[in-house]
Write a protein that holds these residues in place. Structure first.
Motif, short mmCIF file in Angstrom:
data_model
loop_
_atom_site.label_atom_id
_atom_site.label_comp_id
_atom_site.label_asym_id
_atom_site.label_seq_id
_atom_site.Cartn_x
_atom_site.Cartn_y
_atom_site.Cartn_z
N ILE A 172 53.40 13.13 49.85
CA ILE A 172 51.73 13.75 50.12
C ILE A 172 50.76 13.33 49.11
N LEU A 173 51.47 13.40 47.72
CA LEU A 173 50.60 13.24 46.72
C LEU A 173 50.28 11.64 46.63
N VAL A 174 51.46 10.93 46.86
CA VAL A 174 51.06 9.46 46.81
C VAL A 174 50.13 8.96 47.76
N GLU A 175 50.16 9.52 49.15
CA GLU A 175 49.32 9.24 50.16
C GLU A 175 47.83 9.86 49.60
N THR A 176 47.72 10.92 49.18
CA THR A 176 46.39 11.36 48.66
C THR A 176 45.90 10.40 47.53
N ALA A 177 46.58 10.00 46.83
CA ALA A 177 46.14 9.21 45.64
C ALA A 177 45.78 7.70 46.19
N ASN A 178 46.27 7.26 47.20
CA ASN A 178 45.90 6.00 47.98
C ASN A 178 44.71 6.18 48.82
N GLY A 179 44.61 7.43 49.47
CA GLY A 179 43.30 7.76 49.95
C GLY A 179 42.09 7.96 49.04
N LEU A 180 42.34 8.47 48.07
CA LEU A 180 41.33 8.50 46.94
C LEU A 180 40.96 7.09 46.56
N ARG A 181 41.92 6.51 46.11
CA ARG A 181 41.69 5.13 45.52
C ARG A 181 40.83 4.15 46.63
N SER A 182 41.17 4.08 47.84
CA SER A 182 40.71 3.44 48.90
C SER A 182 39.48 3.98 49.45
N ARG A 183 39.16 5.18 49.36
CA ARG A 183 38.28 6.04 49.88
C ARG A 183 38.65 5.94 51.65
N ALA A 184 39.83 6.03 51.94
CA ALA A 184 39.85 5.70 53.53
C ALA A 184 40.06 7.25 53.92
N GLU A 185 39.18 7.55 54.83
CA GLU A 185 39.21 8.81 55.53
C GLU A 185 40.51 9.23 56.27
N ASP A 186 41.07 8.28 56.93
CA ASP A 186 42.21 8.40 57.72
C ASP A 186 43.44 8.82 56.73
N ALA A 187 43.63 8.14 55.59
CA ALA A 187 44.60 8.54 54.82
C ALA A 187 44.48 9.69 54.14
N ALA A 188 43.26 10.22 53.94
CA ALA A 188 42.98 11.32 53.50
C ALA A 188 43.16 12.62 54.44
N GLY A 189 42.96 12.28 55.72
CA GLY A 189 43.18 13.35 56.53
C GLY A 189 44.60 13.61 57.04
N ASP A 190 45.24 12.54 56.93
CA ASP A 190 46.93 12.46 57.26
C ASP A 190 47.44 13.30 56.17
N ALA A 191 47.03 12.88 54.93
CA ALA A 191 47.79 13.71 53.85
C ALA A 191 47.31 15.23 53.84
N LEU A 192 46.15 15.78 54.36
CA LEU A 192 45.83 17.05 54.31
C LEU A 192 46.67 17.48 55.39
N ARG A 193 46.89 17.06 56.60
CA ARG A 193 47.72 17.59 57.64
C ARG A 193 49.16 17.78 57.26
N ARG A 194 49.69 16.64 56.55
CA ARG A 194 50.90 16.93 55.72
C ARG A 194 50.94 17.99 55.05
N ALA A 195 50.08 18.23 54.07
CA ALA A 195 50.15 19.25 53.21
C ALA A 195 49.91 20.73 53.78
#
Length: 384
Positions: free
Chosen positions: A201-224
């Motif tokens: 989850i932390l790795v996915e959040t880091a990737n979403g934050l780095r790429s500013r990808a809303e889908d990745a950030a949303g997926d990480a939040l759902r998993r959290a």
């Protein structure tokens, strides 16, 4: 080209695409069912053997001609988790006693019939509830009252039902002492699965934050948000394991190792809560296009590394030292970096520091020692 011909060709192509997928899904389903059967094979054999032994004791030792409730009681008691069996057996026997007593009294005075059944079931369940019964005890009281009133109208046959329940319960307790090894290993495996999920989850959040990808950030939040169920599974597995090593004479030598895993539940619960807030704030920052320090994704990845190493340390003790070093370095780094601007960035930094403290506790560090490893910031942004 003929449109009908084109449609038929398309249908054939669709069939060719679906057939391998359906076959794969079928194989996966069969594999899951076989795995589930294999994982429950010890429990099935335990119930079957306990039922046969309970019936044999009640039939040939006690002398009851039809002791059908003895195997039923044994299977009902074994159906609960290990830690619940003592209390559940007691509830079961008390419920049977109440039901048999009430049903026996009514048969003596009023005989059998529809009004008697309705009244005796309601009375037996009410009396059980007044005695402080749970759902199982009150239900058993009603069941036994109905059985004595209908199937055993002869009052002298009622008491044998309670004896059968005692026999079945005692056999279940004896069978329960032979606990499977899975009850010992499962808490460790479940704790490792929780930590592995948090790391991902932390790795996915880091990737979403780095790429500013809303889908990745949303997926990480759902998993959290879904990680709480994993902790519930760990808590259940830990309780089961502690009960096994406490009650089973064959597993007591594992008591220390199982208790170590059970002690992880509280700090891991705090870590999950902090990570959930952290991930949510990162997702909000991405959705709102808020500026975040460029080093934050690296901080999250180091936090993920520490979390992963803790999970590995449950099976390889040397990883514990590496996790402690990674988290200590991260704590010092968060104390030295400048205070970011923006609400989300400040919240994320604070949550990283709080999570480092929680994870350090998972390595065996005390809370006070963990706080010292995360130095105070000059601006007062403390971790707790």
């Amino acid at each position: 080209m003929d449109p009908v011909r084109l449609t038929l060709d398309q249908l054939r192509e669709l069939r060719d695409d679906i057939a391998p997928y359906a076959a794969r899904r079928s194989r996966d389903s069969i594999r899951r069912r076989v795995d589930r059967l294999r994982s429950r094979s010890f429990f099935i054999g335990q119930c079957a053997l306990a039922a046969g032994v309970a019936w044999a004791i009640a039939r040939y030792v006690v002398g009851h001609p039809q002791p059908f409730f003895a195997p039923v009681a044994a299977m009902v008691c074994l159906g609960f988790s290990f830690g619940q069996r003592l209390s559940r057996v007691a509830e079961l026997m008390v419920g049977v006693a109440v039901g048999v007593g009430v049903g026996d009294g009514f048969v003596r005075i009023f005989g059998t019939g529809v009004p008697q059944i309705v009244f005796v079931v309601a009375l037996a369940m009410s009396l059980a509830l007044l005695l402080g019964a749970g759902t199982l005890m009150s239900t058993q009281a009603g069941v036994q009252a109905a059985l004595v009133t209908t199937l055993l109208p002869n009052p002298s046959a009622g008491f044998s039902r309670w004896i059968d329940a005692v026999v079945g319960g005692l056999v279940a307790l004896a069978a329960a002492t032979i606990a499977p090894a899975a009850a010992i290993s499962r808490p460790r495996q479940q704790a490792s699965a929780v930590l592995s999920e948090l790391s991902e989850i932390l790795v996915e959040t880091a990737n979403g934050l780095r790429s500013r990808a809303e889908d990745a950030a949303g997926d990480a939040l759902r998993r959290a948000r879904a990680s709480e169920s994993l902790l519930d599974d760990l808590r259940s597995a830990a309780d089961e394991g502690v009960a096994v090593v406490r009650l089973s004479p064959f597993r007591r030598r594992h008591r220390g190792r199982v208790q170590e895993i059970a002690d992880l539940v509280v700090p891991l619960d705090r870590a999950i809560r902090n990570i959930r807030v952290l991930v949510r704030r990162c997702a909000v920052a991405v959705w709102r296009d808020e500026a975040m320090p460029p080093e934050f994704p690296n901080l999250l990845e180091r936090l993920a590394d520490g979390t992963r190493l803790i999970g590995e340390s449950l099976f390889e003790p040397h990883a514990d030292v590496a996790a402690h070093r990674v988290l200590g370095e991260l704590g010092r780094r968060t104390a030295e970096m400048p205070l970011p601007t923006g609400l989300s960035a400040v919240v994320v930094l604070a949550q990283i520091r709080s999570t480092v403290v929680d994870l350090l506790e998972l390595t065996g560090t005390t809370y006070d020692e963990a706080r010292k490893l995360v130095p105070l910031r000059p601006d007062g942004l403390d971790e707790k």
